[in-house]
Scaffold this motif. Sequence first.
Motif, PDB file in Angstrom:
ATOM      1  N   PRO A 117       0.817  -1.218   0.000  1.00  0.00           N
ATOM      2  CA  PRO A 117       0.000   0.000   0.000  1.00  0.00           C
ATOM      3  C   PRO A 117       0.848   1.264   0.000  1.00  0.00           C
ATOM      4  O   PRO A 117       1.971   1.277   0.514  1.00  0.00           O
ATOM      5  CB  PRO A 117      -0.808  -0.127   1.296  1.00  0.00           C
ATOM      6  N   ARG A 119       1.430   4.506   1.684  1.00  0.00           N
ATOM      7  CA  ARG A 119       1.114   5.004   3.018  1.00  0.00           C
ATOM      8  C   ARG A 119       1.442   6.487   3.111  1.00  0.00           C
ATOM      9  O   ARG A 119       2.482   6.892   3.648  1.00  0.00           O
ATOM     10  CB  ARG A 119       1.863   4.207   4.080  1.00  0.00           C
ATOM     11  N   ALA A 123      -4.208   8.646   0.598  1.00  0.00           N
ATOM     12  CA  ALA A 123      -4.105   7.460  -0.255  1.00  0.00           C
ATOM     13  C   ALA A 123      -5.374   6.626  -0.255  1.00  0.00           C
ATOM     14  O   ALA A 123      -5.505   5.714  -1.087  1.00  0.00           O
ATOM     15  CB  ALA A 123      -2.918   6.605   0.178  1.00  0.00           C
ATOM     16  N   ASP A 124      -6.310   6.934   0.635  1.00  0.00           N
ATOM     17  CA  ASP A 124      -7.571   6.181   0.679  1.00  0.00           C
ATOM     18  C   ASP A 124      -8.695   6.881  -0.078  1.00  0.00           C
ATOM     19  O   ASP A 124      -9.853   6.448  -0.025  1.00  0.00           O
ATOM     20  CB  ASP A 124      -8.001   5.960   2.129  1.00  0.00           C
ATOM     21  N   HIS A 129      -6.299   3.338  -7.180  1.00  0.00           N
ATOM     22  CA  HIS A 129      -6.516   1.941  -7.541  1.00  0.00           C
ATOM     23  C   HIS A 129      -5.263   1.100  -7.313  1.00  0.00           C
ATOM     24  O   HIS A 129      -4.139   1.591  -7.374  1.00  0.00           O
ATOM     25  CB  HIS A 129      -6.898   1.831  -9.024  1.00  0.00           C
ATOM     26  N   TYR A 130      -5.514  -0.192  -7.071  1.00  0.00           N
ATOM     27  CA  TYR A 130      -4.475  -1.219  -7.072  1.00  0.00           C
ATOM     28  C   TYR A 130      -4.876  -2.265  -8.105  1.00  0.00           C
ATOM     29  O   TYR A 130      -6.040  -2.345  -8.497  1.00  0.00           O
ATOM     30  CB  TYR A 130      -4.326  -1.861  -5.687  1.00  0.00           C
ATOM     31  N   HIS A 136     -10.354  -5.743  -9.368  1.00  0.00           N
ATOM     32  CA  HIS A 136      -9.510  -4.562  -9.552  1.00  0.00           C
ATOM     33  C   HIS A 136      -9.376  -4.229 -11.040  1.00  0.00           C
ATOM     34  O   HIS A 136      -9.488  -3.067 -11.453  1.00  0.00           O
ATOM     35  CB  HIS A 136      -8.098  -4.804  -9.002  1.00  0.00           C
TER      36      HIS A 136
END
Length: 421
Positions: A117, A119, A123-124, A129-130, A136
Amino acid sequence: MVDTNETHVIVGAGLAGAKAAETLRSEGFTGRVILLGDEREKPYERPGLSKKFLTGAEERDALRVHDPSWYTAHEVELHLGQPVTALDREAKEVRLGDGTAIRYQKLLLATGSSPRPLRVPGADLAGVHYLRRLPHAERLRAVLRNLGRENGQLLIVGAGWIGLEVAAAARGYGAEVTVVEPQPTPLYGVLGPELGGFFADLHRDRGVSFQLGASITEVVGQDGMVLAALTDTGEELPAHAMLIGIGAAPDTALAEAAGLEIAPREEGGGVAVDASLRTADPDVFAAGDLASAYHPVFGRRLRVEHWANALNGGPAAARAMLGREVVYDRLPYFFSDQYDLGMEYSGYAAPGEYAQVVIRGDAGKREFIAFWLDGENRVLAGMNVNVWDVTDPIQRLVRSRRPVDPERLADPGVPLDALPG
């Protein structure tokens, strides 16, 4: 008829786990085969998530490891959407999230890895996207299509294989793309600066912008949606969407809680296994992204995150579970497709562990083979770019561990088969 007196359990219903189940049956195992996956999708292959599926050239059915009916036909008990929460090696059982306990005679851990992630503050936010799982990829594909229609900006954090493949897909849709990478070149940790610069030029020629030597310090947004990202070099980079591709970490929590050995970071940090993919517990094995396996060719443990390792490692572990003599010595192999460029890489040569790179062919025309040599002129790895049907001789040179003449290696007029090996 399945013999219920013996049960082999596989934790992880990805490619490694599914191919292990297939091998148990093809090698004649008649006991119960239980395949446990925390995803609700039947086993599928991940490379297409950042390649043909993401570009729209393939749909989800093309990703499947087996036809959906295969599991019933081969009496493989497939439990989906069931995370394994505990492993009790003394009782020889695993416990599922719903409290169910399953006993085993042999156990294969193939839990794979998860994206690291980002950090930093923000970032939220929505729009970050991941890319690891099929949902995903489905969401990201829709995002890229919209960005292409609206001339939107995709900001990619990380210039590894995932980041570059997504950049190529995004440019195919017409999106604007910027890639942020703290290293001096893309793919620095895999290919080093010599070939990393080659991939930077490939993408710049297609309109991708790079911010190299920079890291994201904050993601800023409005009404919960991403708008831009700030870097430690003082840049503010606009973003209608972001893709985080800063590497993957092996999912070792289950193994670690059960007291299995975890390899040190320099060996990949996965579950430590020997050349037969067996842990220190003789009834527990590990394969795929999760395993840090001793490699006889390189004389060290390696953790390999690529498709071929799951494809071949799962079956090797299954044979070892059945008591076969197994030495898993497949060379690390991976491939990538970006725009009109295709490449294959065989071997292992980390930055700082090779002495020189030898180019055979024309890098300017993007048709060449690169070789990484150690200080004794032994080939550690080779990468063919838009040159095909050379994987076998490249791997033979790596396996031989014999010195080569760099000038002859660089000469396309000298057949690879004529070189030492």
